[in-house]
Write a protein that holds these residues in place. Structure first.
Motif, short mmCIF file in Angstrom:
data_model
loop_
_atom_site.label_atom_id
_atom_site.label_comp_id
_atom_site.label_asym_id
_atom_site.label_seq_id
_atom_site.Cartn_x
_atom_site.Cartn_y
_atom_site.Cartn_z
N VAL A 6 0.66 0.67 -0.16
CA VAL A 6 0.52 0.96 1.27
C VAL A 6 0.59 -0.35 2.03
CG1 VAL A 6 -0.76 3.10 1.01
CG2 VAL A 6 -1.99 0.96 1.10
N MET A 7 1.18 -0.27 3.22
CA MET A 7 1.34 -1.46 4.06
C MET A 7 1.52 -1.01 5.51
SD MET A 7 5.27 -2.40 2.99
CE MET A 7 4.78 -2.68 1.32
N PRO A 8 1.38 -1.95 6.47
CA PRO A 8 1.61 -1.58 7.87
C PRO A 8 3.06 -1.15 8.09
CG PRO A 8 0.59 -3.74 7.71
CD PRO A 8 0.96 -3.33 6.33
N ASP A 49 1.10 2.77 6.51
CA ASP A 49 -0.24 3.26 6.81
C ASP A 49 -0.67 2.69 8.16
OD1 ASP A 49 -2.84 4.10 6.90
OD2 ASP A 49 -3.45 3.16 5.03
N ASP A 50 -1.02 3.57 9.09
CA ASP A 50 -1.43 3.14 10.42
C ASP A 50 -2.73 2.34 10.40
OD1 ASP A 50 0.76 4.40 11.51
OD2 ASP A 50 -0.34 6.24 11.98
N PHE A 51 -3.54 2.49 9.38
CA PHE A 51 -4.84 1.83 9.33
C PHE A 51 -4.86 0.62 8.40
CE2 PHE A 51 -5.56 6.25 10.46
CZ PHE A 51 -6.19 6.08 11.68
N CYS A 52 -3.72 0.26 7.85
CA CYS A 52 -3.64 -0.92 6.99
C CYS A 52 -3.66 -2.17 7.87
CB CYS A 52 -2.34 -0.87 6.18
SG CYS A 52 -2.23 -2.12 4.91
N PRO A 53 -4.45 -3.19 7.51
CA PRO A 53 -4.49 -4.41 8.33
C PRO A 53 -3.12 -5.07 8.43
CG PRO A 53 -6.22 -4.43 6.66
CD PRO A 53 -5.34 -3.27 6.36
N ALA A 54 -2.86 -5.73 9.56
CA ALA A 54 -1.58 -6.40 9.77
C ALA A 54 -1.36 -7.46 8.69
CB ALA A 54 -1.56 -7.04 11.15
N LYS A 55 -0.12 -7.57 8.27
CA LYS A 55 0.33 -8.57 7.28
C LYS A 55 -0.33 -8.41 5.91
CE LYS A 55 1.59 -12.09 10.61
NZ LYS A 55 1.51 -13.51 10.97
#
Length: 115
Positions: A6-8, A49-55
């Motif tokens: 998962v990623m932004p 994922d909308d809730f994954c932290p940036a970068k």
């Protein structure tokens, strides 16, 4: 080995653009759907994922993830209540008391400062 990544969405779009050239439609249907909702890369599902932290990106092994659920808090329901200032509308709360747990932390990977 991890089987879910998962990623932004901005990082996911970069990977999707790189793989767009290699996109194949193999489900045997006569119509093709435009765009990706997820990617399958080297045996791993990759999703935005909308809730994954940036970068950041997280690779998870689903064989080592589970829930610890309290025996008295497994989708317990409250009583129905009338919503104030709303005719004939009612609401109920559903409670879940549990934690997401892992049994092998080394089976998961977290990457930061990606661009």
């Amino acid at each position: 080995k991890p089987d879910l990544i998962v990623m932004p969405e901005d990082l996911w779009n970069i990977i999707a653009d790189l793989l767009q050239v290699q996109q194949r439609f193999t489900d045997g249907k006569e119509t093709a759907k435009a765009g990706f909702t997820g990617l399958y890369f080297e045996g791993k599902d990759v999703f935005p994922d909308d809730f994954c932290p940036a970068k950041h990106a997280f690779a998870l092994n689903s064989n080592h993830i589970g829930f610890a659920v309290h025996r008295d808090g497994y989708f317990m329901r409250s009583k129905w209540k009338v919503i104030p200032d709303s005719p004939e509308d009612r609401t109920m709360k559903i409670y879940f008391d549990g934690n997401l747990i892992v049994n092998n932390r080394k089976a998961h990977i977290g990457y930061s400062n990606l661009s």
